[in-house]
Design a protein around this motif. Structure first.
Motif, short mmCIF file in Angstrom:
data_model
loop_
_atom_site.label_atom_id
_atom_site.label_comp_id
_atom_site.label_asym_id
_atom_site.label_seq_id
_atom_site.Cartn_x
_atom_site.Cartn_y
_atom_site.Cartn_z
N SER A 1 0.85 -1.19 0.00
CA SER A 1 0.00 0.00 0.00
C SER A 1 0.89 1.24 0.00
N ARG A 2 0.43 2.29 -0.66
CA ARG A 2 1.18 3.55 -0.72
C ARG A 2 0.20 4.71 -0.52
N LEU A 3 0.77 5.91 -0.28
CA LEU A 3 -0.05 7.09 -0.10
C LEU A 3 -0.87 7.40 -1.36
N TYR A 4 -2.06 7.85 -1.14
CA TYR A 4 -2.95 8.21 -2.25
C TYR A 4 -2.37 9.37 -3.05
N GLN A 5 -2.49 9.30 -4.38
CA GLN A 5 -2.07 10.37 -5.27
C GLN A 5 -3.26 10.78 -6.12
N SER A 6 -3.30 12.01 -6.50
CA SER A 6 -4.41 12.53 -7.30
C SER A 6 -4.59 11.69 -8.57
N GLY A 7 -5.81 11.25 -8.79
CA GLY A 7 -6.10 10.44 -9.97
C GLY A 7 -6.21 8.95 -9.67
N ASP A 8 -5.77 8.51 -8.47
CA ASP A 8 -5.91 7.09 -8.11
C ASP A 8 -7.38 6.73 -7.98
N PRO A 9 -7.79 5.54 -8.46
CA PRO A 9 -9.20 5.13 -8.35
C PRO A 9 -9.61 4.94 -6.90
N GLY B 1 -4.80 7.23 9.58
CA GLY B 1 -5.52 8.48 9.40
C GLY B 1 -5.18 9.17 8.09
N LYS B 2 -4.43 8.50 7.22
CA LYS B 2 -4.06 9.08 5.93
C LYS B 2 -4.58 8.19 4.80
N PRO B 3 -4.86 8.77 3.63
CA PRO B 3 -5.38 7.97 2.51
C PRO B 3 -4.28 7.12 1.86
N PHE B 4 -4.49 5.82 1.83
CA PHE B 4 -3.58 4.88 1.18
C PHE B 4 -4.35 4.09 0.12
N VAL B 5 -3.65 3.68 -0.91
CA VAL B 5 -4.24 2.82 -1.94
C VAL B 5 -3.42 1.54 -2.05
N LYS B 6 -4.10 0.46 -2.43
CA LYS B 6 -3.43 -0.83 -2.61
C LYS B 6 -2.78 -0.89 -3.99
N GLN B 7 -1.59 -1.48 -4.05
CA GLN B 7 -0.90 -1.70 -5.31
C GLN B 7 -0.91 -3.19 -5.64
#
Length: 288
Positions: free
Chosen positions: A48-56, A69-75
């Motif tokens: 998982s990594r920090l959310y970036q603009s444009g990630d679904p 408490g921070k937005p993360f997305v799965k890779q």
């Protein structure tokens, strides 16, 4: 004693029942595994990594977000089909049997079933004979090729010496990327366990070891005089002595982290074989 329920090698390997049995075994081995249509669709979690603009939004990792408490997305990364090599022992010790169907007959049907199961998972399959004959087939997804080499394996002799250790030593430097290697043998080749353990350091290795009832020591039989079928060497042994040091083999395989199953050809083994592959997800390892 005559075993009417089991066809002999000559009858079974040359009959239509061989292919039917191989297909049934393939279905049994593939039962409960992940469907192959997901192959390459990017469904294997990596990190998982920090959310970036444009990630679904559907990729958000809610568990990590709740903890940090921070937005993360799965890779994810696309799963890859590992090539599977079947090393089939065609040596004399596999063909000599105290039962109508030899260790070799069982090994050929299991190898064919495994090959068909790998195709169902879109994993390329190759085959190497580890006897005297020079029979080597590169991995492919061709069903016709599998049926061709399985037909070729139906031909067998009683004078082939084993080459398991040498074939493994030759194969190792040829595998430029990780592969699945399944060995089907009685492990009568001195040094083969060490070679298998070295191969397992860089590849996924599974060993199906075959044993005939006559290879298990019998109580009260005293000393026996025997001849090793591959070398012609005469030796004396106690009737209680196993021809292969089974406990040493099993301990060495366990220490090497190698999936190992002993198949006694005088006993039903189909259910145990299915459980062996399912519980260890061996065919699942062919997708990375």
């Amino acid at each position: 004693m005559t075993h009417h329920a089991v066809l002999s090698d000559d009858e079974f390997l040359d009959s239509r029942r061989f292919l039917v049995a191989a297909k049934r075994l393939a279905n049994d081995l593939a039962y409960g595994t992940d469907p192959s249509q997901f192959l390459g669709s990017g469904t294997e979690y990596v990190q998982s990594r920090l959310y970036q603009s444009g990630d679904p939004i559907r990729s958000l990792d809610w568990r990590v977000m709740a903890r940090t408490g921070k937005p993360f997305v799965k890779q994810f990364e696309a799963t890859k089909a590992l090539p599977c090599y079947l090393l089939i022992d065609t040596s004399a010790s596999m063909t000599v049997s105290s039962l109508p169907r030899s260790k070799y007959g069982h090994a050929v049907i299991i190898a064919t079933g495994l090959a068909l199961a790998c195709l169902d998972r879109v994993s390329p399959v190759g085959m190497i004979a580890v006897g005297s004959r020079d029979l080597r087939i590169r991995p492919s997804l061709s069903r016709d090729q599998i049926l061709t080499w399985s037909h070729e394996l139906k031909k067998y002799r009683f004078d082939e010496s084993t080459s398991l250790t040498r074939r493994i030593t030759e194969l190792a430097p040829m595998l430029v990327s990780r592969a699945m290697v399944i060995v089907l043998s009685d492990l009568h080749d001195p040094g083969c366990v060490g070679a298998i353990r070295l191969l397992a350091q860089n590849h996924d290795v599974c060993v199906l070891q075959f044993r005939d009832p006559a290879e298990v020591g019998q109580q009260g039989t005293g000393f026996i005089r025997a001849r090793e079928v591959e070398t012609g060497h005469l030796y004396m042994a106690k009737g209680t002595q196993e021809l292969v040091k089974q406990s040493a083999i099993e301990q060495s395989m366990k220490r090497g982290g190698i999936d190992h199953m002993l198949i006694d050809t005088g006993k039903p083994y189909e259910r145990n074989l299915r459980h062996f592959f399912a519980s260890r997800s061996i065919l699942g390892k062919a997708q990375r």
